[in-house]
Design an enzyme around this catalytic site. Sequence first.
Site, PDB file in Angstrom:
ATOM      1  N   THR A 149     -40.606  13.729   3.491  1.00 23.28           N
ATOM      2  CA  THR A 149     -42.032  13.446   3.341  1.00 23.28           C
ATOM      3  C   THR A 149     -42.337  13.197   1.883  1.00 23.28           C
ATOM      4  O   THR A 149     -41.780  13.870   1.022  1.00 23.28           O
ATOM      5  CB  THR A 149     -42.833  14.684   3.816  1.00 23.28           C
ATOM      6  N   GLY A 179     -45.426  17.750  12.590  1.00 20.39           N
ATOM      7  CA  GLY A 179     -44.734  18.707  11.720  1.00 20.39           C
ATOM      8  C   GLY A 179     -45.706  19.433  10.814  1.00 20.39           C
ATOM      9  O   GLY A 179     -46.910  19.521  11.088  1.00 20.39           O
ATOM     10  N   THR A 200     -41.458  19.825   1.978  1.00 18.31           N
ATOM     11  CA  THR A 200     -40.793  18.809   2.786  1.00 18.31           C
ATOM     12  C   THR A 200     -39.545  19.432   3.393  1.00 18.31           C
ATOM     13  O   THR A 200     -38.947  20.321   2.807  1.00 18.31           O
ATOM     14  CB  THR A 200     -40.479  17.555   1.933  1.00 18.31           C
ATOM     15  N   GLY A 203     -40.296  20.666   9.502  1.00 12.97           N
ATOM     16  CA  GLY A 203     -41.674  21.129   9.679  1.00 12.97           C
ATOM     17  C   GLY A 203     -41.798  22.340  10.580  1.00 12.97           C
ATOM     18  O   GLY A 203     -42.608  23.238  10.326  1.00 12.97           O
TER      19      GLY A 203
HETATM   20  N1  ASP Z   1     -41.760  18.010   7.042  1.00 15.15           N
HETATM   21  C1  ASP Z   1     -41.639  16.755   7.757  1.00 15.15           C
HETATM   22  C2  ASP Z   1     -41.821  17.010   9.223  1.00 15.15           C
HETATM   23  O1  ASP Z   1     -41.319  18.001   9.718  1.00 15.15           O
HETATM   24  C3  ASP Z   1     -40.362  16.040   7.516  1.00 15.15           C
HETATM   25  C4  ASP Z   1     -39.819  16.141   6.114  1.00 15.15           C
HETATM   26  O2  ASP Z   1     -40.547  16.399   5.183  1.00 15.15           O
HETATM   27  O3  ASP Z   1     -38.625  15.956   5.917  1.00 15.15           O
HETATM   28  O4  ASP Z   1     -42.424  16.205   9.879  1.00 15.15           O
END
Ligand code: ASP
Length: 294
Positions: A149, A179, A200, A203
């Site tokens: 993200t 997420g 990030t 999630g």
């Molecule tokens: N946190 C994000 C999600 O779970 C993905 C990421 O940041 O890698 O949608």
Amino acid sequence: MWGIIGTWAMVEEGILLGGRHLSENGSVMDAIEMAVKDVEKNEAYTSVGLGGLPNEAGQVELDAAFMDGKTLSVGAVAGIKDFLHPVSIARSLLDGVFNNFLIGPGAEKYAIENGFERYPMLTQKAKERWETHKLEVEGGLAPYIGHDTVCVVGIDSHKHMATCTSTSGLFYKKEGRVGDSPIPGSGYYVDESIGGAAATGLGEDIMKGCLSYEIVMKMKEMSPQAACEEAVKSFNDKLIERRGKAGDISVVAMNSEGEFGAATNIECFPFVVMTQTRGLMKFEVNQKGEIKSC
Ligand code: ASP
């Protein structure tokens, strides 16, 4: 003392744009939106915005959020398809007393009614990647192989702080899966009297610890670096103790003095910072909290 920090190497150009805006006395709200929009519109970045990671049904469903550290207002969208800049839609939702967080078709209806144009976000390359990896998933490889993200936290020369996030979430996620990235406290949080943080990674695990809120609260007592390290380490250990494993977790933070920090439980987490005194900096941090420039 202005400053801006963002997640992953993909945010470099955006941080530069946002940083320049801050250096010209621009507002933090515009600077962080500018930074994230730069990533959203770039097809080369496969986990955010245009050409993002498709879900199980082969659609690009996007999540984004915006938080104002002065008013504590939050605006967010989740599971939104076919808009180039979900972060701008999230920002436009900040001001209402109600209806600050919209999902799916309702969010899309709101976007159209408020002048955001439809834009096809499933590019040919994203479709091809989906077809290739779908076969791998069906062949037994774990799904959710990709994510990342873009999260940005900033402070302007008036000490105004804000943060925003944008993501396509996990590859091959279920339709409608959301997420941490649009969830306040989990994927991001900012209170300009203390600082801001954003996360990030997986999630589903980040939201179990409301990590961004946790880091901001810790920054009342300690530096952003110590707050990030303590939060990630203790929560990672807790997940392992209680559940046997922890997903990927990486965080960035900046406090109301423009000091910054980052931490991770993965081998290498790149992040980019620009501050008034130190200019543009690119770093990587590892699980031990060792930071090196790159
Ligand atoms: N946190 C994000 C999600 O779970 C993905 C990421 O940041 O890698 O949608």
